[in-house]
Scaffold this motif. Sequence first.
Motif: not given
Length: 112
Positions: A96-106
């Motif tokens: 996982t990595r942080k996305g633009l929203s600050g939430r984790l994305q796969r």
Amino acid sequence: MTKLDKIWFGGAVEKFFGTAPFKLSRKEDPATSHMAAQAIDTTKMESLVYETIAAYGPDGCISDDVLAKLAFLPYSSVTARYKALIDKGFIEVIGTRKGLSGRLQRVMRKIG
């Protein structure tokens, strides 16, 4: 098709891009949903999303990356392809990595 594919073709049919329209809507969905499922070119969409993910190489990418490259397509047309590509063994999730929203994305990358 999956069970038939495994019995008769050893799973080879699943290795192609594209998803059967009957898998894109539920039996109880309205007629418009079934018509929309027939109209989508899933072969083209899965191929396009796969090529975009593959271009990121071994470090992979997150959904925000894919959506930025395919900004000319609707959000749901892109994100709906991830599951099919994972299930067919074209891509894998490696973390996982942080996305633009600050939430984790796969983090996704091509297999092989």
